[in-house]
Design an enzyme around this catalytic site. Structure first.
Site, short mmCIF file in Angstrom:
data_model
loop_
_atom_site.label_atom_id
_atom_site.label_comp_id
_atom_site.label_asym_id
_atom_site.label_seq_id
_atom_site.Cartn_x
_atom_site.Cartn_y
_atom_site.Cartn_z
N ASP A 184 0.93 -1.14 0.17
CA ASP A 184 -0.11 0.04 -0.12
C ASP A 184 0.84 1.14 -0.04
O ASP A 184 1.70 1.41 0.87
CB ASP A 184 -1.01 0.20 1.12
CG ASP A 184 -2.15 1.02 1.15
OD1 ASP A 184 -3.29 0.61 0.90
OD2 ASP A 184 -1.95 2.10 1.03
N ILE A 185 0.35 2.44 -0.78
CA ILE A 185 1.36 3.50 -0.89
C ILE A 185 1.26 4.30 0.12
O ILE A 185 1.89 4.95 0.76
CB ILE A 185 0.75 4.41 -2.13
CG1 ILE A 185 1.82 5.21 -2.74
CG2 ILE A 185 -0.67 4.99 -1.82
CD1 ILE A 185 1.42 5.88 -3.96
N ASN A 224 -13.02 -3.31 2.06
CA ASN A 224 -13.85 -2.12 2.36
C ASN A 224 -14.87 -2.04 1.11
O ASN A 224 -14.44 -2.05 -0.01
CB ASN A 224 -13.17 -0.87 2.67
CG ASN A 224 -12.32 -1.00 3.62
OD1 ASN A 224 -12.40 -1.66 4.94
ND2 ASN A 224 -11.06 -0.15 3.65
N GLN A 282 -14.56 2.70 1.39
CA GLN A 282 -13.95 2.08 0.01
C GLN A 282 -13.49 3.50 -0.81
O GLN A 282 -14.46 4.18 -1.13
CB GLN A 282 -14.70 1.19 -0.67
CG GLN A 282 -14.03 0.78 -2.03
CD GLN A 282 -15.04 -0.26 -2.96
OE1 GLN A 282 -16.32 -0.15 -2.81
NE2 GLN A 282 -14.50 -1.07 -3.75
N HIS A 322 -10.51 -5.35 -3.57
CA HIS A 322 -9.39 -5.23 -3.09
C HIS A 322 -9.35 -5.71 -1.52
O HIS A 322 -10.24 -5.65 -1.00
CB HIS A 322 -8.51 -4.07 -3.16
CG HIS A 322 -8.98 -2.97 -2.67
ND1 HIS A 322 -10.06 -2.14 -3.22
CD2 HIS A 322 -8.59 -2.45 -1.43
CE1 HIS A 322 -10.24 -1.12 -2.49
NE2 HIS A 322 -9.58 -1.09 -1.38
N HIS A 356 -7.09 -5.63 1.86
CA HIS A 356 -6.09 -5.26 2.74
C HIS A 356 -5.40 -6.28 3.64
O HIS A 356 -6.12 -6.99 4.22
CB HIS A 356 -6.37 -3.98 3.76
CG HIS A 356 -6.99 -2.73 2.88
ND1 HIS A 356 -6.32 -1.76 2.79
CD2 HIS A 356 -8.05 -2.64 2.36
CE1 HIS A 356 -7.11 -0.75 2.23
NE2 HIS A 356 -8.21 -1.41 2.01
P1 AMP Z 1 -9.72 1.52 0.37
O1 AMP Z 1 -9.71 2.80 1.13
O2 AMP Z 1 -10.43 0.33 1.28
O3 AMP Z 1 -10.52 1.72 -1.03
O4 AMP Z 1 -8.30 1.24 0.09
C1 AMP Z 1 -7.45 1.93 -1.10
C2 AMP Z 1 -6.24 1.81 -0.58
O5 AMP Z 1 -5.11 1.69 -1.81
C3 AMP Z 1 -5.62 2.71 0.37
O6 AMP Z 1 -5.15 2.26 1.30
C4 AMP Z 1 -4.71 3.53 -0.55
O7 AMP Z 1 -3.65 3.96 0.13
C5 AMP Z 1 -4.16 2.36 -1.57
N1 AMP Z 1 -3.67 2.99 -2.91
C6 AMP Z 1 -4.18 4.13 -3.52
N2 AMP Z 1 -3.35 4.21 -4.63
C7 AMP Z 1 -2.59 3.25 -4.55
C8 AMP Z 1 -1.25 3.16 -5.43
N3 AMP Z 1 -1.08 3.93 -6.43
N4 AMP Z 1 -0.37 2.05 -5.01
C9 AMP Z 1 -0.68 1.35 -3.97
N5 AMP Z 1 -1.68 1.72 -2.89
C10 AMP Z 1 -2.53 2.53 -3.28
#
Ligand code: AMP
Ligand code: ZN
Length: 116
Positions: A32-33, A89, A96, A102, A104
């Site tokens: 995760d970023i 989520n 979400q 996805h 986590h």
């Molecule tokens: P959610 O909030 O459950 O939809 O999770 C989305 C997740 O994706 C969050 O934890 C973000 O930090 C992660 N995310 C968004 N963009 C990227 C990216 N380019 N690379 C890696 N993780 C990302």
């Protein structure tokens, strides 16, 4: 099916870089970023699925596969014995932010429960 604007589809198509942890023909996993724990891996199907609401019966095997991949990753990262959490989520109140199904995978520290 894939969505032009979907950030995770862009990662799958390598239009956006990611810190890859695992990949096969059905799923990819990357760090995760914006990590919330020492281990915070995102596991996604290559196929674009919005969230749990859009799942079809014929995708049941794919979801099972994602959990088998999670099992491999936690073993590789050495958190299989200490414990971890797998969260998906869905929708606004579920928190979400990316509309591509996805999971986590969180671990490496004591996680609080219940989530906020
Ligand atoms: P959610 O909030 O459950 O939809 O999770 C989305 C997740 O994706 C969050 O934890 C973000 O930090 C992660 N995310 C968004 N963009 C990227 C990216 N380019 N690379 C890696 N993780 C990302
Ligand atoms: Zn997508």
């Amino acid at each position: 099916m894939e969505k032009e604007e979907c950030i995770f589809c862009k990662i799958i198509k390598k239009q956006i870089p990611c810190d890859m942890v695992y990949e096969d023909d059905k799923v990819i996993a990357f760090n995760d970023i914006s990590p919330e724990a020492p281990v915070h891996v995102i596991i996604i199907p290559r196929q674009h699925i919005n969230n749990v609401n859009s799942l079809n019966q014929d995708e049941a095997e794919l979801i099972g596969h994602i959990f088998m991949v999670a099992k491999k990753i936690v073993k590789t990262l050495g958190i299989d014995e200490t414990g971890y959490r797998i969260v998906s989520n869905s929708g606004k109140q579920g928190g979400q932010t990316v509309e591509h199904l996805h999971f986590h995978l969180l671990g490496g520290r004591m996680l609080k429960w219940p989530p906020g």
